[in-house]
Enzyme design. Structure first.
Site, PDB file in Angstrom:
ATOM      1  N   HIS A 262       0.862  -1.194  -0.117  1.00 39.03           N
ATOM      2  CA  HIS A 262       0.242  -0.075  -0.083  1.00 39.03           C
ATOM      3  C   HIS A 262       0.939   1.231   0.040  1.00 39.03           C
ATOM      4  O   HIS A 262       0.418   2.265   0.443  1.00 39.03           O
ATOM      5  CB  HIS A 262      -1.024   0.023   1.249  1.00 39.03           C
ATOM      6  CG  HIS A 262      -2.047  -1.254   1.243  1.00 39.03           C
ATOM      7  ND1 HIS A 262      -2.994  -1.017   0.412  1.00 39.03           N
ATOM      8  CD2 HIS A 262      -2.025  -2.411   1.846  1.00 39.03           C
ATOM      9  CE1 HIS A 262      -3.843  -2.134   0.420  1.00 39.03           C
ATOM     10  NE2 HIS A 262      -3.101  -2.863   1.389  1.00 39.03           N
ATOM     11  N   ASP A 322      -0.560  -5.185   6.279  1.00 34.55           N
ATOM     12  CA  ASP A 322      -1.697  -6.096   5.617  1.00 34.55           C
ATOM     13  C   ASP A 322      -1.526  -6.151   4.081  1.00 34.55           C
ATOM     14  O   ASP A 322      -0.616  -5.225   3.242  1.00 34.55           O
ATOM     15  CB  ASP A 322      -3.187  -5.538   5.870  1.00 34.55           C
ATOM     16  CG  ASP A 322      -3.435  -4.099   5.005  1.00 34.55           C
ATOM     17  OD1 ASP A 322      -2.692  -3.149   5.070  1.00 34.55           O
ATOM     18  OD2 ASP A 322      -4.478  -3.807   4.629  1.00 34.55           O
ATOM     19  N   GLU A 323      -2.125  -7.276   3.501  1.00 34.33           N
ATOM     20  CA  GLU A 323      -2.246  -7.391   2.045  1.00 34.33           C
ATOM     21  C   GLU A 323      -1.071  -7.274   1.174  1.00 34.33           C
ATOM     22  O   GLU A 323      -0.842  -6.344   0.298  1.00 34.33           O
ATOM     23  CB  GLU A 323      -3.307  -6.278   1.627  1.00 34.33           C
ATOM     24  CG  GLU A 323      -4.653  -6.821   2.211  1.00 34.33           C
ATOM     25  CD  GLU A 323      -5.748  -5.925   1.299  1.00 34.33           C
ATOM     26  OE1 GLU A 323      -6.807  -6.470   1.095  1.00 34.33           O
ATOM     27  OE2 GLU A 323      -5.472  -4.606   1.332  1.00 34.33           O
ATOM     28  N   VAL A 324       0.276  -7.852   1.658  1.00 29.22           N
ATOM     29  CA  VAL A 324       1.309  -7.668   1.029  1.00 29.22           C
ATOM     30  C   VAL A 324       1.592  -8.776  -0.187  1.00 29.22           C
ATOM     31  O   VAL A 324       1.417 -10.095   0.089  1.00 29.22           O
ATOM     32  CB  VAL A 324       2.498  -7.918   1.830  1.00 29.22           C
ATOM     33  CG1 VAL A 324       3.983  -7.868   1.315  1.00 29.22           C
ATOM     34  CG2 VAL A 324       2.400  -6.951   3.015  1.00 29.22           C
TER      35      VAL A 324
END
Length: 529
Positions: A262, A322-324
């Site tokens: 992100h 998160d969400e790597v």
């Protein structure tokens, strides 16, 4: 408080339906009657008790007194009401406020005490609290108890309230990266948070689309990463204003700088920070997460988070995690070589863990605590025992209640957000779905459940900007606010609907364009101007 006493108070409230009992969120202990007292707006006062630790000059309460006087009566003058028959007048037309401990110039913390008692009877009108933060919560309750008759007379009923929050962390996340939100929108949101007794503003400041935070250490981040470096940024003064505005309402500011994913908006401002992605043996021209193989990455993070730690005074920072997406890392030969040297093999979770552990050590060295998204726990990153894990995934890798069980079983404190994503909308009264969530409905010991310190409603910004933020937030976020403040047994949907509908009308009266819960009207619509 026993369940029988709670239900007695609910039944009593139902018996006296109307403004006098339409409180939101519902107090822990509440007793009232139909005996009422007249308030005279022209000379009504908030007054410090002579024994109060807070006295005139206390910025938190001085400003709150003026704020709530304006909310109750406006800034104009009122004709003296014409009253027939016997009427009781509120004792001296004054609410006396007494605070036990000083703290007017401090910031609220996770440990802040927000308890208060409110007594309104023939002898006194008294708000008593341990701290100024509890006094703020009591002032909000008092403001909701005052009601105006059809003839224009202000009343308040005889009342006894003992109140305190069920959870210490009651937050709201705003995403100001995907769509920039003007400073005024953030300040307005803080106002409505205070009306709902929410006490943490989770400020999501970085994501792939834009980076609006003005860093004085790395100004190119904002200049090249914001949508517009003049109009769509938050200056240092803006940030200070948000923090102080929040403080005066008993709200903490939890800043989130999410890495290593992100962060595409950081790439243009810091060349070499992001990982170059490869197509075969050649760079593809695209970039992925922060490059965890370079010393320069950690030098940047050390300097940047030193700045952030000084700008945002709360003990906690939110570090994301998160969400790597590992795709780009997998394609990059330098990353592959780094992993071989570290002995990670092809386990990219170990690489992620290496990066996050290093970042956590950096932040800890600045005397900060941290909150992370649940993937940091799920991927078995070695984290400090006092880390707070925010549970946001509804059913991956497991149901969110199971996730709470696992997180607390490991001894970590937890925040719940998974069922409270307000950016997801559906036809009908979806506030009920938020309201019926019981945060402690997982298998675990009392010690585990004590580790759940609260939760947050999240408003992500893919489809939300300044044009639709307010009606999408309110009163839906209020359902989360009551769940985090009130007793577990305060759960009847019919009782909640009656009060939330009334509270929505009160929000409209206060200038908040909150959306309706169903068909109906607000009484102020009939008033002629």
């Amino acid at each position: 408080m026993t369940s029988s006493r709670l239900w007695f108070s609910l039944l009593l409230a139902a018996a006296f339906a109307g403004r006098a009992t339409a409180l939101w969120p519902w107090p822990q202990n509440f007793q009232t009657s139909d005996q009422r007292y007249v308030l005279y707006p022209n000379n009504f006062q908030f007054q410090y008790d002579v024994s109060s630790a807070a006295q005139p000059g206390c910025s938190v309460l001085d400003e709150a007194f003026q704020r709530y006087r304006d909310l109750l009566f406006g800034s104009g003058s009122w004709p003296r009401p014409y009253l027939t028959g016997k009427r009781h007048t509120l004792e001296k037309n004054v609410l006396v406020v007494s605070v036990v401990t000083p703290g007017c110039n401090q910031l609220p913390t996770l440990e802040s005490v927000e308890n208060y008692t409110l007594t309104i009877n023939d002898d006194q009108c008294l708000l008593l609290s341990e701290t100024v933060w509890g006094a703020l919560r009591g002032l909000e309750t008092f403001s909701q108890l005052v009601w105006k008759s059809a003839e224009g007379t202000f009343f308040i009923n005889k009342t006894e309230i003992e109140d305190f929050p069920r959870f210490p962390h009651r937050g709201l996340l705003l995403d100001t990266s995907r769509h920039y939100l003007p400073l005024s929108s953030i300040l307005d949101t803080l106002d409505v948070m205070a009306y709902n007794k929410l006490n943490v503003f989770h400020w999501h400041l970085v994501d792939d689309p834009s980076f609006p935070y003005e860093s004085f250490t790395f100004p190119e981040l904002m200049r090249k990463g914001s949508y517009n470096p003049v109009t769509h940024i938050y200056t240092a003064q803006d940030v200070k204003e948000v923090i102080e505005y929040a403080r005066l309402r008993g709200i903490r500011v939890l800043a989130e700088f999410d890495t290593p994913g992100h962060t595409l908006s950081w790439g243009p401002g810091i060349p070499g920070l992001l990982t170059p992605c490869y197509s075969g043996s050649e760079p593809s021209g695209t970039f992925g997460p922060v490059n965890p193989s370079l010393n320069n990455t950690y030098e940047f993070m050390s300097t940047f988070f030193l700045e952030v730690s000084s700008v945002f005074p709360d003990f906690y920072l939110h570090l994301g995690g998160d969400e790597v997406d590992f795709t780009c890392w997998k394609s990059n030969p330098e990353i592959q070589d780094f992993m071989r040297k570290k002995g990670f093999g092809e386990d990219f979770k170990q690489l992620e863990s290496f990066y996050i552990q290093t970042l956590l050590d950096i932040v800890s060295s600045y005397g900060k605590g941290y909150v992370v998204w649940q993937e940091v726990f799920d991927n078995k990153v070695k984290i400090q025992p006092d880390t707070i894990i925010q549970v946001w995934r509804e059913d991956i890798p497991v149901n969110y209640m199971k996730e709470l069980e696992l997180v607390t079983k490991a001894g970590f404190r937890a925040l719940l957000s998974a069922p409270w994503y307000l950016n997801r909308i559906s036809y009908g009264p979806d506030w009920k779905d938020f309201y019926i969530v019981e945060p402690l409905a997982f298998e675990g010991t009392p010690e585990q459940k004590a580790l759940v310190i609260g939760g947050e409603a999240c408003m992500w910004g893919e489809y939300v900007d300044n044009t639709n933020l307010v009606p999408r937030l309110w009163p839906r976020a209020g359902a989360v606010a009551e769940r985090l403040w009130s007793n577990k047994l305060t759960s009847d949907l019919t009782f909640a609907y009656e009060r939330l509908s009334h509270f929505r009308c009160e929000l409209l009266r206060r200038g908040v364009q909150a959306q309706p819960l169903n068909v109906g009207f607000c009484e102020q619509e009939f008033e002629q101007t």
